[in-house]
Design a protein around this motif. Structure first.
Motif, PDB file in Angstrom:
ATOM      1  N   GLU A 193      23.961 -85.916  54.863  1.00 28.73           N
ATOM      2  CA  GLU A 193      23.981 -85.897  53.550  1.00 28.73           C
ATOM      3  C   GLU A 193      22.671 -85.794  52.667  1.00 28.73           C
ATOM      4  N   ARG A 227      21.406 -82.122  52.373  1.00 29.30           N
ATOM      5  CA  ARG A 227      22.239 -81.334  51.101  1.00 29.30           C
ATOM      6  C   ARG A 227      20.830 -81.281  50.015  1.00 29.30           C
ATOM      7  N   ILE A 240      26.015 -66.026  54.913  1.00 25.91           N
ATOM      8  CA  ILE A 240      27.282 -65.642  55.852  1.00 25.91           C
ATOM      9  C   ILE A 240      27.754 -64.315  55.370  1.00 25.91           C
ATOM     10  N   LEU A 296      30.765 -63.591  53.161  1.00 26.55           N
ATOM     11  CA  LEU A 296      30.940 -64.104  51.748  1.00 26.55           C
ATOM     12  C   LEU A 296      29.650 -63.347  50.865  1.00 26.55           C
ATOM     13  N   LYS A 307      29.207 -66.553  46.418  1.00 31.83           N
ATOM     14  CA  LYS A 307      30.145 -67.484  47.300  1.00 31.83           C
ATOM     15  C   LYS A 307      29.149 -68.008  48.159  1.00 31.83           C
ATOM     16  N   LEU A 317      28.838 -72.256  48.384  1.00 31.86           N
ATOM     17  CA  LEU A 317      29.338 -72.910  49.559  1.00 31.86           C
ATOM     18  C   LEU A 317      28.401 -74.021  49.934  1.00 31.86           C
ATOM     19  N   ALA A 318      27.134 -73.912  49.484  1.00 30.52           N
ATOM     20  CA  ALA A 318      25.925 -74.896  49.628  1.00 30.52           C
ATOM     21  C   ALA A 318      26.346 -75.769  48.590  1.00 30.52           C
ATOM     22  N   ILE A 365      29.575 -76.540  47.335  1.00 23.65           N
ATOM     23  CA  ILE A 365      30.867 -77.135  47.536  1.00 23.65           C
ATOM     24  C   ILE A 365      30.577 -78.193  48.604  1.00 23.65           C
ATOM     25  N   ILE A 366      29.799 -78.014  49.633  1.00 21.87           N
ATOM     26  CA  ILE A 366      29.460 -79.089  50.479  1.00 21.87           C
ATOM     27  C   ILE A 366      28.970 -80.181  49.978  1.00 21.87           C
ATOM     28  N   ASN A 409      30.041 -81.385  47.166  1.00 24.40           N
ATOM     29  CA  ASN A 409      30.871 -81.682  46.480  1.00 24.40           C
ATOM     30  C   ASN A 409      30.755 -81.781  44.961  1.00 24.40           C
ATOM     31  N   ARG A 425      33.980 -77.565  40.250  1.00 22.37           N
ATOM     32  CA  ARG A 425      33.708 -75.981  40.094  1.00 22.37           C
ATOM     33  C   ARG A 425      33.076 -75.336  38.818  1.00 22.37           C
ATOM     34  N   ARG A 451      29.423 -75.738  39.348  1.00 20.96           N
ATOM     35  CA  ARG A 451      29.025 -74.733  40.432  1.00 20.96           C
ATOM     36  C   ARG A 451      28.712 -73.306  39.683  1.00 20.96           C
ATOM     37  N   ARG A 465      20.239 -70.004  46.752  1.00 16.34           N
ATOM     38  CA  ARG A 465      20.784 -70.878  47.319  1.00 16.34           C
ATOM     39  C   ARG A 465      20.222 -72.269  47.532  1.00 16.34           C
ATOM     40  N   GLN A 472      20.597 -75.949  45.376  1.00 15.62           N
ATOM     41  CA  GLN A 472      20.885 -77.571  45.957  1.00 15.62           C
ATOM     42  C   GLN A 472      20.024 -78.694  45.120  1.00 15.62           C
TER      43      GLN A 472
END
Lengths: 407, 234
Positions: free
Chosen positions: B82, B85, B97, B100, B104, B108-109, B111-112, B114, B117, B120, B156, B160
């Motif tokens: 946790e 993050r 990745i 992606l 995307k 992804l970072a 989405i992890i 939470n 949308r 994001r 990315r 975060q």
């Protein structure tokens, strides 16, 4: 990470490796298709045989005939006679007694060459009570008077003789001859003929006429109709008859045959089920193999997910979701393919049965029950989860930093 | 002054084959909020191990690490996941990745984490625009240049909303021109937004661009450039 995102991510990864995913799904699909098609065909086969058997022998009946088995202590002079009717009628639970005389004859239909066929002497109205769904005319009538001189014929016999035309019969053992006309022909019964009920090949006369023509009192079969098909009643009636005739008769209880059919089919089913299950397990091993290859190829990705803060449980779920999707697609498409296979092969299985048994079985209608579909579905998913679990766990145990630092 | 990262006699040993390797042998380091620090060391000095610990990917054998006031040295796997993050990793090999798109990869970072949308979308668009990658959003990593890939990786990390950026040889895999662009961008982030940056590297050229250099030699920190020079590693 939310579950829906989990599945979306897993789906994307499967789509990236289309061929690999397809082949893995194929492994599950074949297993599920095999299970559903074999089970449904075997169900269908069993139902067909059982229903035809039940039509040939009503389950509330007992058939009694002279014991002609080898190695039994038989009295060669023993016979069942027409006047045994009253003795049978006196037995508790017996509500109807139908004697049948069967005599092999040379028969000439119109003016054709003679053929050897069995002629059955039955009481038309009682026979109709025993087989209300089978002893029914398609054309003409079933004569009601007990001393009628006319024949009733099975549907197949209409190929050689029509209503109003004559049949000339001569007993093979003896010289009695009789010529009568056809009053009615039965509807087409089709299918496998088991038992001694009406058949497409049957030729019937009133039993009174039969006795008169051939000057005979010996009865080939007695069919007894009982008021119940309870096993204990069948057993008590059977043993009473056995005592009555000093163990010189053989008593056939259709319900016992039906139980035998059921147990035969359940062992066939479990045998086929085992084979199909093995193929599904092979599919499961395919999943495991694929997931391990995927794991090795995606070490870096796993490292990234961990570095971004994904928990081990989530990582397990990501990998497990891929297995579940494989299982889901494999199961659903497999059930569909199983349905198609079963329907394509149903005719072939029917032909095979016909060749093996020497009687026309027709097309076996595969039976898809809701429980078969449900079981196949959950079995497919279950196998995918079980075989996906270990690779998923292994993925969550990977140490990320090494894969992230070096190319 | 508030320490964003503080270590106390940090030790890490592990078994390699039959030998016990003492990778870190007592690290005492205080990093203040808003610092731009590089940890400079040759290969085998314990950089990887330190990266693992600062990245909350591993736990120390002995000693403590305190991140933003929380002692994380003995936390469970899940708790550390946790907290990760909030750590912005930037690696030499980008670690995007491949299947992606840039968008995307960043998403992804989040989405992890939470993050919803709509949030994001807002965050990613503004960061990609700010990094000059607005027109590269839907490109996959193999359609981007090395510099662009590293900018996506930085985007990315920034998305975060990190406690600190943890950089591992961030310019090891790009040409000098791109290296200068990236370093000046990081420096600007540090100066203008006050983001704490910890860079682990063996490259003294880029280490010189940071405010403070710590020398990591044989699992120990030496705050003296002369010793580093004498040992012939710098």
């Amino acid at each position: 990470m939310k579950l829906i995102n989990n599945f979306r991510y897993a789906g994307k990864s499967l789509v990236t490796h289309k061929l690999r995913s397809f082949l893995t799904i194929l492994g599950v699909l074949i297993g599920i298709a095999a299970i559903t098609s074999l089970s449904s065909l075997s169900n269908g086969f069993e139902t067909t045989v059982k229903s035809q058997f039940e039509e040939g022998f009503s389950t509330k009946t007992l058939v009694v005939h002279k014991d002609i088995r080898l190695f039994e202590e038989n009295d060669p002079s023993f016979q069942l006679y027409y006047n045994n009717i009253t003795a049978f009628q006196d037995i508790d639970h017996v509500i109807l007694v139908v004697p049948i005389i069967q005599i092999y004859c040379y028969a000439i239909f119109n003016n054709s060459d003679d053929e050897i066929v069995p002629i059955f002497g039955v009481d038309f109205s009682n026979f109709g009570v025993l087989y209300p769904n089978r002893f029914i005319v398609e054309n003409g009538i079933i004569p009601s008077e007990a001393n009628s001189t006319q024949f009733v014929i099975g549907d197949y016999i209409t190929n050689v003789v029509n209503i109003g035309e004559s049949i000339n019969i001569t007993a093979i053992y003896g010289n009695q001859t009789y010529k009568g006309t056809v009053a009615g022909s039965l509807k087409n019964l089709g299918g496998l003929f088991i038992g001694i009920g009406p058949s497409d090949e049957g030729i019937y006369l009133q039993i009174e006429k039969m006795k008169e023509i051939f000057d005979i009192e010996i009865v080939t079969y007695f069919i007894l109709m009982l008021d119940d098909n309870n096993e204990s009643i069948i057993n008590s009636v059977s043993s009473e008859i056995d005592d009555m005739f000093n163990s010189q008769v053989q008593i056939i209880s259709p319900i016992i045959y039906i139980e035998a059919i059921e147990s035969t089919f359940s062992s066939i089913e479990s045998f086929l089920g085992t084979i199909a299950t093995i193929s599904l397990i092979v599919g499961g091993i395919g999943i495991m193999n694929t997931m391990f290859i995927s794991l090795i190829q995606r070490k870096r990705e796993i490292g990234i997910l961990k570095a971004l803060g994904m928990k081990n449980e989530s990582l397990i779920m990501v990998f497990l979701s891929e297995s579940i999707i494989i299982g889901l697609v494999g199961s659903l498409v497999g059930i569909g393919m199983g349905w198609i296979f079963a329907n394509v092969f149903s005719g072939y299985i029917g032909d095979l049965g016909t060749q093996m048994m020497g009687v026309e079985i027709g097309i076996i209608q595969p039976i898809f029950t809701l429980s078969l579909i449900r079981d196949a579905f959950f079995f497919g998913i279950g196998v995918s989860i079980i075989f996906g679990l270990y690779p998923a766990w292994a993925a969550s145990r990977l140490e990320p930093i090494k894969t992230l630092r070096y190319e | 002054m508030k320490y964003i990262l503080k270590t106390d006699n940090l030790k890490k040993s592990y078994i390699q084959g039959k030998i016990i390797v003492h990778a870190l042998r007592g690290i005492n380091l205080n990093i203040e909020e808003g610092e731009f620090i590089s940890i400079l060391g040759p290969s085998g000095s314990g950089k990887s191990t330190l990266l693992n610990l600062f990245g909350l990917l591993d736990i120390p054998t002995e000693g403590e690490i305190i991140v933003n006031g929380i002692n994380i040295s003995r936390l469970s796997n899940n708790k550390r996941a946790e907290l990760r993050r909030k750590i912005g990793f930037i690696f030499q090999f980008f670690n995007l990745i491949p299947r992606l798109s840039a968008y995307k990869n960043i998403e992804l970072a989040l989405i992890i984490k939470n993050i919803s949308r709509s949030e994001r979308k807002k965050r990613i668009s503004s960061i990609l625009e700010a990094m000059g990658l607005g027109d590269r959003m839907n490109h996959k990593p193999n359609e981007l240049s090395g510099g662009q890939k590293q900018r996506v990786a930085i985007a990315r990390a920034l998305a975060q909303d990190p406690t600190y950026l943890l950089m591992d040889e961030p310019t090891g895999n790009v040409d000098t021109k791109t290296r200068d662009i990236i370093m000046s961008y990081i420096k600007r982030l540090n100066k203008e937004k006050g983001i704490t940056v910890i860079m682990i590297t063996h490259d003294s050229e880029i280490a010189k661009l940071t405010d403070r250099i710590e020398y990591l030699i044989d699992g120990k920190l030496i705050n003296n450039p002369q010793i580093g020079k004498k040992l012939g590693i710098l």
